[in-house]
Design an enzyme around this catalytic site. Structure first.
Site, mmCIF file in Angstrom:
data_model
loop_
_atom_site.group_PDB
_atom_site.id
_atom_site.type_symbol
_atom_site.label_atom_id
_atom_site.label_comp_id
_atom_site.label_asym_id
_atom_site.label_seq_id
_atom_site.Cartn_x
_atom_site.Cartn_y
_atom_site.Cartn_z
ATOM 1 C CG ASP A 535 -0.237 -0.165 2.519
ATOM 2 O OD1 ASP A 535 0.476 0.786 2.900
ATOM 3 O OD2 ASP A 535 -0.358 -1.223 3.178
ATOM 4 C CD GLU A 615 18.460 -23.512 -15.840
ATOM 5 O OE1 GLU A 615 17.284 -23.750 -16.145
ATOM 6 O OE2 GLU A 615 19.021 -23.977 -14.813
#
Ligand code: DGJ
Length: 727
Positions: A535, A615
């Protein structure tokens, strides 16, 4: 000055770049809300109000028999309960005689340069000159209670803020039974209400509903703003889309219980309200005491949702986030949670750090399990001292070794909680939030620590600042892993129990403020089981927040899409994790996971021992990509190109100079014999010439935005493509 005062101090016109907000104190001193929308001049828009005798809509005494004058129909700034406005109210006061009534009337105003502050609460700030403040004084008709309405005008940003302070100036106690922060009354038009709803690991999924006479309401009574409903909502014209239509955002700068609702009244007018949830809330105001309700950040867009989002991104980035990392690149981190969970020791952590450093990762974050007795989530919270046996030494030693590798060191904390199986609880059972004589509800086997108490906050400040100093901690992941209930504080009298939920939030804010003042270079990442406390209030302390515990790249498309309506990408914590994904079992490529995490603060959350050499090469490339694109993704304008749910999902960043744009497209389904994929850019300068990275063509921004481009090959399921335009 963006605040224009007319009609002998009764008409207030707040001007922003593209919009106008207006209020008028009428002859009865009712503060009317007369207009909010596309820019107008300073004419008194009270003329838009059409008064008729609406049956069963009573009249205040000053109406003197005029049945057309009713509080039940007028658009108002501070509708208050019990005196004839039967719609949803902002304020409800219980007086000393037990009556429940409040009728606030205009009594004066003050205009100031610069942003207002709210004691103990986050609020938009400025350097003292970039915004204007209007304070309107409202007096309650039959008691000595004053309400101050604060309006902040950030003209350039198209933002108006609203907050309320209620003061008891009388000699008798009153109880605030409700004190919401903002009310928007729309006299005309039909609106949709867009809310962002979800659950743990699937937060902020947009939901759009037409506002009618049935009340639409969302909120939280969980003690945090919550995974389930976000304290940010939009009222928009029913026909509004990304690029057209009137849109009004309401975004609460508060991290606890909240309510947002919208409803059409009997005359077709729409009222939207936002503030602290009145459920299980009451606030005692003794003589001379006051209460501050948190800030609502309002923004209006005359051109749809994209512009509204841009306005929120800018205001939150520039006037809510603070600190050393407000505008700077965040370190690429590796977090050990999904790599090890609780099962690690010092060597394992150093091993991850060593490999990460070689790949260009810049910070090791030691997650849950490093302290007290904490090999599972059944114990240890509150004992913020290192488990030397597990780590094979002190935290300072571990941190020193990581710093020696050229990396920063980050630490997980959950200071607002306590385990019953902890030394802290054994010493201070009275510090836990629980109701005497009632067996508490346990969640993740933990209780909430009573941060409304000054002694608890002092203890935490001393303990945590010692820890941060000794171990030279660069970053903290500040987690909260349960909803609050059984609310009670041993430090407060019975008449104040309705204040505890709010005081817990104020306590958390105060502790964070103290820590950040003592450690101004600390990077704080907010977290509540992922995005359970995502928030605007938290952004005042933490410029980034772990967006979700769900790290699945495909689910993240939805979560990050919903998050983008209000919150800037700089605030979104996003990591590349292992496959099959731990939350969904889905397998996506390393490249796609990287592309999705680039739309966030960026980092890794996997065991590098289990990553292939191929990777690892990709990690190096992703690190390079992060450095190449980060200023664009962190500070550029974000465009939602294609919402999740179709064949693909896509978003785009454009820099301020409109010289560089980056679009990411992720395929989310696959079919045999597929249709081609066609996509168009947004936000380019129509007059500028751009080269496109995927086909090398040079066209004007106008052409790329209108005609777009077709991909030469349709990407496979979960494959992703980066498309760049450069002048
Ligand atoms: C919840 C967080 O969201 C996770 O990332 C992790 O830190 C765990 N808590 C640890 O308990």
């Amino acid at each position: 000055m963006a605040i224009l005062v007319g009609e002998e101090g009764r008409l207030f016109t707040l001007q922003t770049a593209d919009g106008t907000y207006q209020m008028y104190a009428d002859e009865k001193n009712v503060l009317l809300h007369t207009y909010y929308g596309k820019k107008i001049e300073t004419e008194n828009m009270a003329e838009l109000i059409c008064r008729t005798d609406v049956g069963f809509a009573g009249n205040p005494p000053e109406a003197a028999g005029d049945r057309t004058y009713s509080l039940d129909c007028l658009p108002q700034e501070l509708p208050s309960g019990g005196v004839g406005d039967y719609r949803e109210e902002c304020v409800c006061i219980k007086h000393a005689d037990g009556s429940l009534a409040a009728d606030f009337r205009f009594a004066g105003y003050e205009v100031r340069k610069g942003a207002y502050k709210l004691p103990g609460l986050p609020a938009l700030y400025d350097g003292g000159q970039e915004s204007d403040t209007l304070v309107i004084t409202m007096r309650e008709k039959a008691s000595d209670v004053t309400a101050y309405l604060y309006y902040g005008v950030f003209e350039r940003e198209n933002v108006i803020t609203r907050a309320v302070r209620v003061e008891n100036n009388g000699d008798k106690e009153i109880v605030l039974e409700r004190c919401l922060s903002a009310c928007l009354d729309f006299q005309y038009g039909s609106y949709d209400f867009i809310t962002f709803c979800g659950r743990h690991a699937m937060e902020r999924v947009p939901e759009r509903t037409a506002i009618g006479r049935t009340k639409l309401e969302i909120g939280s009574l969980r003690g945090t703003s919550s995974h389930q409903y976000n304290p940010a909502v939009i009222c928009c014209e029913a026909t509004a889309g990304e690029e057209h239509g009137d849109c009004y955002g309401l975004c609460l700068a508060y991290s606890g219980n909240f309510l947002a609702c919208a409803q059409m009244d009997q005359r077709g007018q729409t009222r939207a309200l936002m503030g602290i949830h009145p459920g299980r809330f009451s606030y005692l105001l003794k003589a001379g005491e006051s209460f501050d309700a948190p800030q609502v950040i309002l923004s209006y867009s005359d051109e749809g949702l994209t512009k509204l989002s841009h306005q929120y991104h800018r205001i939150l980035r520039n006037h809510m986030c603070r600190g050393a990392y407000q505008h700077s690149k965040r370190p690429i981190l590796i977090n050990n949670w999904e790599a090890t969970y609780f099962d690690f020791n010092g060597e394992k952590i150093l091993n991850i750090a060593r490999q990460a450093a070689e790949l260009g990762i810049e910070m090791l974050v030691l997650d849950d399990g490093w302290f007290g007795k904490r090999d599972s989530d059944y114990s240890g919270l509150g004992d913020w001292y290192v488990n030397e046996r597990k780590l094979g030494g002190s935290l300072a030693q571990l941190s020193g070794k990581i710093h020696d590798m050229g990396m920063k060191f980050g630490l997980w904390l959950e200071p607002e909680m306590i385990s019953e199986d902890s030394d802290l609880y054994r010493r201070h059972p009275e510090w836990a939030v629980r109701i005497p004589g009632r067996e508490p509800n346990r969640s993740r086997s933990q209780l909430v620590l009573d941060l409304s108490r000054g002694d608890v906050r002092d203890y935490l400040f001393e303990t945590l600042s010692g820890l941060l100093r000794e171990a030279s901690v660069d970053y903290v992941k500040w987690d909260v892993n349960r909803s609050t209930c059984d609310v009670y504080s041993n430090a407060l009298g019975r008449e104040r129990m309705g204040e505890v939920s709010h005081r817990l939030i104020l306590g958390m804010y105060e502790l964070l403020e103290r820590l950040l003042t003592a450690f101004p270079n600390l990077l704080l990442e907010g977290c509540s089981g992922g995005g359970g406390r995502f928030d605007a209030g938290m952004l005042y302390y933490a410029p980034q927040i772990w967006c979700s515990d769900n790290t699945d790249a495909v689910n993240r498309l939805q979560i990050q899409y919903g998050t983008s309506f209000f919150y800037p990408v700089s605030a979104v914590g996003s990591h590349v994790s292992a496959v099959p994904n731990h939350q969904t079992g889905r397998i996506t490529s390393f490249a796609t996971r990287g592309h999705v995490a680039l739309a966030g603060s960026f980092g890794y959350e996997l065991d590098l021992n289990k990553v292939t050499e191929e990777e690892k090469e990709l990690v190096k490339q992703q690190v390079a990509q992060f450095h190449k694109y980060n200023s664009l993704t962190r500070e550029g304008d974000y465009y939602r190109i294609q919402a999740p749910g179709g064949r693909f999902s896509a978003w785009e960043f454009v820099d301020e100079a409109k010289e560089h744009a980056l679009l990411t497209l992720v395929m989310t389904s696959a079919e045999g014999n597929p249709f081609p994929v066609h996509i168009a850019a947004k936000g380019l300068d129509p007059e500028k010439q751009y080269r496109c990275s995927v086909n090398g063509q040079v066209h004007s921004g106008r052409t790329w935005m209108n005609a777009g481009l077709t991909l030469a090959r349709v990407p496979g399921e979960y494959e992703s493509v980066l498309i760049e335009w450069e002048v």
